[in-house]
Scaffold this motif. Sequence first.
Motif, PDB file in Angstrom:
ATOM      1  N   GLN A 231      51.654  87.168  69.868  1.00  0.00           N
ATOM      2  CA  GLN A 231      51.316  88.312  69.026  1.00  0.00           C
ATOM      3  C   GLN A 231      49.841  88.302  68.615  1.00  0.00           C
ATOM      4  OE1 GLN A 231      54.016  88.601  65.669  1.00  0.00           O
ATOM      5  NE2 GLN A 231      55.745  88.010  66.959  1.00  0.00           N
ATOM      6  N   ALA A 232      49.239  87.113  68.599  1.00  0.00           N
ATOM      7  CA  ALA A 232      47.837  86.997  68.192  1.00  0.00           C
ATOM      8  C   ALA A 232      46.869  87.240  69.345  1.00  0.00           C
ATOM      9  CB  ALA A 232      47.587  85.612  67.591  1.00  0.00           C
ATOM     10  N   LEU A 233      47.392  87.377  70.572  1.00  0.00           N
ATOM     11  CA  LEU A 233      46.531  87.561  71.739  1.00  0.00           C
ATOM     12  C   LEU A 233      46.228  89.032  71.985  1.00  0.00           C
ATOM     13  CD1 LEU A 233      48.059  85.067  74.344  1.00  0.00           C
ATOM     14  CD2 LEU A 233      46.165  84.690  72.741  1.00  0.00           C
ATOM     15  N   ALA A 234      45.134  89.269  72.706  1.00  0.00           N
ATOM     16  CA  ALA A 234      44.811  90.611  73.173  1.00  0.00           C
ATOM     17  C   ALA A 234      45.772  90.995  74.291  1.00  0.00           C
ATOM     18  CB  ALA A 234      43.374  90.648  73.679  1.00  0.00           C
ATOM     19  N   PRO A 235      45.994  92.291  74.520  1.00  0.00           N
ATOM     20  CA  PRO A 235      46.825  92.708  75.665  1.00  0.00           C
ATOM     21  C   PRO A 235      46.318  92.070  76.952  1.00  0.00           C
ATOM     22  CG  PRO A 235      46.359  94.586  74.248  1.00  0.00           C
ATOM     23  CD  PRO A 235      45.524  93.446  73.718  1.00  0.00           C
ATOM     24  N   GLY A 236      47.279  91.607  77.773  1.00  0.00           N
ATOM     25  CA  GLY A 236      46.911  90.945  79.019  1.00  0.00           C
ATOM     26  C   GLY A 236      46.603  89.473  78.867  1.00  0.00           C
ATOM     27  N   GLY A 237      46.738  88.927  77.653  1.00  0.00           N
ATOM     28  CA  GLY A 237      46.442  87.521  77.412  1.00  0.00           C
ATOM     29  C   GLY A 237      47.497  86.595  77.998  1.00  0.00           C
ATOM     30  N   THR A 238      47.189  85.309  77.965  1.00  0.00           N
ATOM     31  CA  THR A 238      48.073  84.292  78.539  1.00  0.00           C
ATOM     32  C   THR A 238      48.397  83.223  77.512  1.00  0.00           C
ATOM     33  OG1 THR A 238      47.179  84.590  80.766  1.00  0.00           O
ATOM     34  CG2 THR A 238      48.296  82.505  80.324  1.00  0.00           C
ATOM     35  N   VAL A 239      49.687  82.902  77.399  1.00  0.00           N
ATOM     36  CA  VAL A 239      50.130  81.739  76.634  1.00  0.00           C
ATOM     37  C   VAL A 239      50.504  80.655  77.639  1.00  0.00           C
ATOM     38  CG1 VAL A 239      51.815  80.781  75.025  1.00  0.00           C
ATOM     39  CG2 VAL A 239      51.027  83.141  74.737  1.00  0.00           C
ATOM     40  N   VAL A 240      49.925  79.469  77.480  1.00  0.00           N
ATOM     41  CA  VAL A 240      50.275  78.337  78.341  1.00  0.00           C
ATOM     42  C   VAL A 240      50.980  77.296  77.482  1.00  0.00           C
ATOM     43  CG1 VAL A 240      47.951  77.327  78.082  1.00  0.00           C
ATOM     44  CG2 VAL A 240      49.452  76.575  79.946  1.00  0.00           C
ATOM     45  N   ASN A 241      52.173  76.901  77.901  1.00  0.00           N
ATOM     46  CA  ASN A 241      52.966  75.925  77.164  1.00  0.00           C
ATOM     47  C   ASN A 241      52.905  74.570  77.863  1.00  0.00           C
ATOM     48  OD1 ASN A 241      55.881  74.511  77.155  1.00  0.00           O
ATOM     49  ND2 ASN A 241      55.417  75.318  75.133  1.00  0.00           N
ATOM     50  N   TYR A 242      52.665  73.514  77.068  1.00  0.00           N
ATOM     51  CA  TYR A 242      52.634  72.175  77.646  1.00  0.00           C
ATOM     52  C   TYR A 242      53.527  71.197  76.880  1.00  0.00           C
ATOM     53  CZ  TYR A 242      49.464  70.678  73.872  1.00  0.00           C
ATOM     54  OH  TYR A 242      48.908  70.372  72.644  1.00  0.00           O
ATOM     55  N   GLY A 243      54.334  71.702  75.937  1.00  0.00           N
ATOM     56  CA  GLY A 243      55.205  70.816  75.185  1.00  0.00           C
ATOM     57  C   GLY A 243      56.227  71.587  74.392  1.00  0.00           C
ATOM     58  N   ALA A 244      57.170  70.838  73.799  1.00  0.00           N
ATOM     59  CA  ALA A 244      58.257  71.456  73.018  1.00  0.00           C
ATOM     60  C   ALA A 244      58.488  70.664  71.749  1.00  0.00           C
ATOM     61  CB  ALA A 244      59.526  71.536  73.852  1.00  0.00           C
ATOM     62  N   MET A 245      57.438  70.522  70.945  1.00  0.00           N
ATOM     63  CA  MET A 245      57.551  69.740  69.718  1.00  0.00           C
ATOM     64  C   MET A 245      58.577  70.317  68.753  1.00  0.00           C
ATOM     65  SD  MET A 245      53.595  68.728  68.890  1.00  0.00           S
ATOM     66  CE  MET A 245      52.625  67.740  70.040  1.00  0.00           C
TER      67      MET A 245
END
Length: 335
Positions: A231-245
């Motif tokens: 929700q905090a990203l601009a349209p077209g942004g990418t979230v990259v996940n590297y963990g599940a804390m």
Amino acid sequence: MNTPVYRRARYARRGPVPHELVQVEDFTPPPLEAGQVRVEVLAAPINPSDLMTITGDYGQLPPLPAVGGNEGVGRVVEAAPGLDAIREGQRVLLPVGIGTWATHVTARADALVPLPDAGDPVQLSMLAINPPTAALLLQDIVDLQPGEWVIQNAANSAVGGYVVQLAKARGLRTVNVVRREAACAQVAGGADAVLVDGDDLAERVRGATDGAKIRLGIDAVGGAATDRLAQALAPGGTVVNYGAMGGGACELSPLALIFRGITLRGFWLARWFEQSTAPQRAELFGALARQIIEGTLHAPVAHRFGLDAISDALTAASQGGRGGKIVLVPNGDPA
């Protein structure tokens, strides 16, 4: 000359409480084969992935029984005849996954990364996993330019600290999200904004960044926290996940996926190791090692433990709010 004492921290089964499973034992190392060296372990950190390997929750598990520890730094004390590329006394980065919670390990010489004699071995012992993870998250996911903002959660984690430092060195600005107010003070120096996670995170991010268009979100928590980053990203942004804390699967709303074009992808350092070339690995580790030796890249260390205190070390590593990494020094504090 004193005969070395060989000891290691090994576990024969997996379960939810690591400190109850790992036992220190004496062992006799095998004779060196052609191309092998014996390495005295100077320092080896305890990472979340180490704990998850013992509990059985990590994505790649060694056969049992296994010696704990995925990374560390050591000094070559013996080499098989005919090895000219590496010398006795050489400081080296140990191969990932070799089982570094031991006084000594045996490894192929060509699997070691030579290191300079300079620099704090405790800081260098953390070189193989968290610093390259942070560097690759910043450079391989989105083509970021100086002056851009990046947002990350778990900003008080070891990877989070390296992200802050490496982003600053590249001229990037960081929004750093933590899960509780007390953790704000644990975020690495150089952070541009520190916020506590919550349902109104996106609104507060816009206020902290003057409405900057953020194209990259770095997620180590999962669950609903993933969507809050989106929700905090601009349209077209990418979230990259590297963990599940947070312990849950990543959540991403249809609003983010369909109407705002947000992409969710994963990152696993082991896959990068498999797909990268030797020159790429040498370039990355060389650059990071130089920064650590120069003191421009570092991680706070909460406690150092000897190998015989492995139960206490694992207990400490399992607790939140430490303010630094737990590191094993199997042969005593290195000089």
